[in-house]
Write a protein that holds these residues in place. Sequence first.
Motif, mmCIF file in Angstrom:
data_model
loop_
_atom_site.group_PDB
_atom_site.id
_atom_site.type_symbol
_atom_site.label_atom_id
_atom_site.label_comp_id
_atom_site.label_asym_id
_atom_site.label_seq_id
_atom_site.Cartn_x
_atom_site.Cartn_y
_atom_site.Cartn_z
ATOM 1 N N GLY A 1 0.835 -1.190 0.000
ATOM 2 C CA GLY A 1 0.000 0.000 0.000
ATOM 3 C C GLY A 1 0.868 1.237 0.000
ATOM 4 O O GLY A 1 1.847 1.347 -0.748
ATOM 5 N N ASP A 2 0.530 2.203 0.864
ATOM 6 C CA ASP A 2 1.339 3.411 1.039
ATOM 7 C C ASP A 2 2.173 3.327 2.308
ATOM 8 O O ASP A 2 2.527 4.343 2.915
ATOM 9 C CB ASP A 2 0.429 4.646 1.113
ATOM 10 N N GLN A 3 2.480 2.103 2.729
ATOM 11 C CA GLN A 3 3.221 1.853 3.965
ATOM 12 C C GLN A 3 4.626 1.352 3.665
ATOM 13 O O GLN A 3 4.844 0.644 2.679
ATOM 14 C CB GLN A 3 2.525 0.773 4.817
ATOM 15 N N SER A 4 5.552 1.671 4.559
ATOM 16 C CA SER A 4 6.912 1.149 4.476
ATOM 17 C C SER A 4 7.364 0.739 5.868
ATOM 18 O O SER A 4 6.939 1.327 6.866
ATOM 19 C CB SER A 4 7.879 2.195 3.922
ATOM 20 N N ALA A 5 8.248 -0.255 5.927
ATOM 21 C CA ALA A 5 8.753 -0.710 7.225
ATOM 22 C C ALA A 5 10.119 -1.362 7.039
ATOM 23 O O ALA A 5 10.512 -1.735 5.934
ATOM 24 C CB ALA A 5 7.776 -1.704 7.863
ATOM 25 N N ALA A 6 10.836 -1.470 8.148
ATOM 26 C CA ALA A 6 12.132 -2.145 8.149
ATOM 27 C C ALA A 6 12.353 -2.784 9.504
ATOM 28 O O ALA A 6 11.863 -2.289 10.529
ATOM 29 C CB ALA A 6 13.254 -1.152 7.842
ATOM 30 N N LEU A 7 13.090 -3.890 9.502
ATOM 31 C CA LEU A 7 13.504 -4.535 10.740
ATOM 32 C C LEU A 7 15.023 -4.435 10.850
ATOM 33 O O LEU A 7 15.741 -4.585 9.857
ATOM 34 C CB LEU A 7 13.102 -6.006 10.760
ATOM 35 N N SER A 8 15.503 -4.194 12.071
ATOM 36 C CA SER A 8 16.937 -4.102 12.303
ATOM 37 C C SER A 8 17.447 -5.397 12.924
ATOM 38 O O SER A 8 16.671 -6.223 13.410
ATOM 39 C CB SER A 8 17.260 -2.922 13.223
ATOM 40 N N ALA A 9 18.773 -5.547 12.927
ATOM 41 C CA ALA A 9 19.386 -6.764 13.447
ATOM 42 C C ALA A 9 19.118 -6.943 14.936
ATOM 43 O O ALA A 9 19.150 -8.070 15.445
ATOM 44 C CB ALA A 9 20.887 -6.739 13.183
ATOM 45 N N ASP A 10 18.854 -5.856 15.644
ATOM 46 C CA ASP A 10 18.552 -5.959 17.074
ATOM 47 C C ASP A 10 17.058 -6.047 17.351
ATOM 48 O O ASP A 10 16.596 -5.799 18.469
ATOM 49 C CB ASP A 10 19.181 -4.809 17.857
#
Length: 397
Positions: A224-233
């Motif tokens: 959609g119009d969403q963005s996300a990211a996951l970090s190593a921690d």
Amino acid sequence: MEENEEGRVKEEDEEEEQEEVWSWGAGTDGQLGTGKLQDELLPQLLSLPSLSAVGSISLLACGGAHVLALTSGGKVLTWGRGTSGQLGHSEMVNSPHPKLVMSLDTYFITHASAGWNHSGFVSDAGDAFTCGDGSFGQLGHGDYSSHCSPVKVSFLDDLGVKQIACGMRHSLVLLKGDSGDEVYGFGSGKRGQLGISKKIKAISVPERIYEFEGVKVTSIIANGDQSAALSADGHLYTWGKGFGGTSSTYSPQSLATSLWFTKAAVGWNHVLLLTADGEVLMLGGNHHGVLGNPEKMSPARLLADSGEAMLEKVPGLEGNRIMDIAAGAEHSVIVTGHGVIKTWGWGEHGQLGLGNACNQTSPQEVSLGHRSQTEATAIKIYCGSGFTMAVRTPHIP
């Protein structure tokens, strides 16, 4: 003769142990891969003879109404809606059956993502390729043209692309930088989904999101119009259209919680989060029951500021360790440690796989057909906007 007989038996055993690919939900553009242009209310077992020569499926990427399949041999098959060129077959037509993307045949493709009407691919050499609708600059080629065959994103040459994520009308790429992992965005930015700290209609060349300097990003997600990211921690960062009716955010914001997340699945109005302990939580709205029944859920962990979206446990999964999660536009899917698929949310096209077109406010079990209860299998799940796919493979001890 004995050796031939043994060899034939071995081949038959290997055939029996091959993976199964299932699909259900919206299918009028051929996205289910069944060869039929119709919705399916129950899981359908696919026949994919074209896979035999190119290896098993290593990844599926499901978009608005098309599917990208990566094989263990680095090949790409696509099917479904192709009217914007998103299938990469050098033409702008739908394909109800999986077909190899011949222009990528000389590359070993390791990652792919499907947006609403565009597609992105990453090779083992770190090159990125895009095709499909480019009218918002989401292909990253410096213009607003569409392409019916994958074109290398020249701006990213020699930068070492690791992943690509395609949303409704925007794209993200993850690179390996000197001081940390670098994330770039391009395409539509009206809701902040590019993460470049300003409201912008669209950009057609990748632009860096500087908030990730020094952060080791392990995965990027867009829908959609969403963005996300996951970090190593184990931290979740989100930006773009707000979840649960909250306002849009124009730069990545870290979710204020002590939980460690290993996977995130993003819908149009919600996010599913999988913790290191196998617990599923959700962030966002409850339209169509996408996040369960809000009247039966007690508030759990909140974001730091009042008025922001609520993070809550998914009800009805107590005692289950969750192995995988996926999110469509407004439906959700999980797999338990016992290999059980459960779905809930928007069900108008049969994307819940329950034999009807009803919405569900709590997780319901989906049947993939008979298998011995003593036979261990692994299941991976994937969601398009209004359809669902599952890959079931024998568990190798």
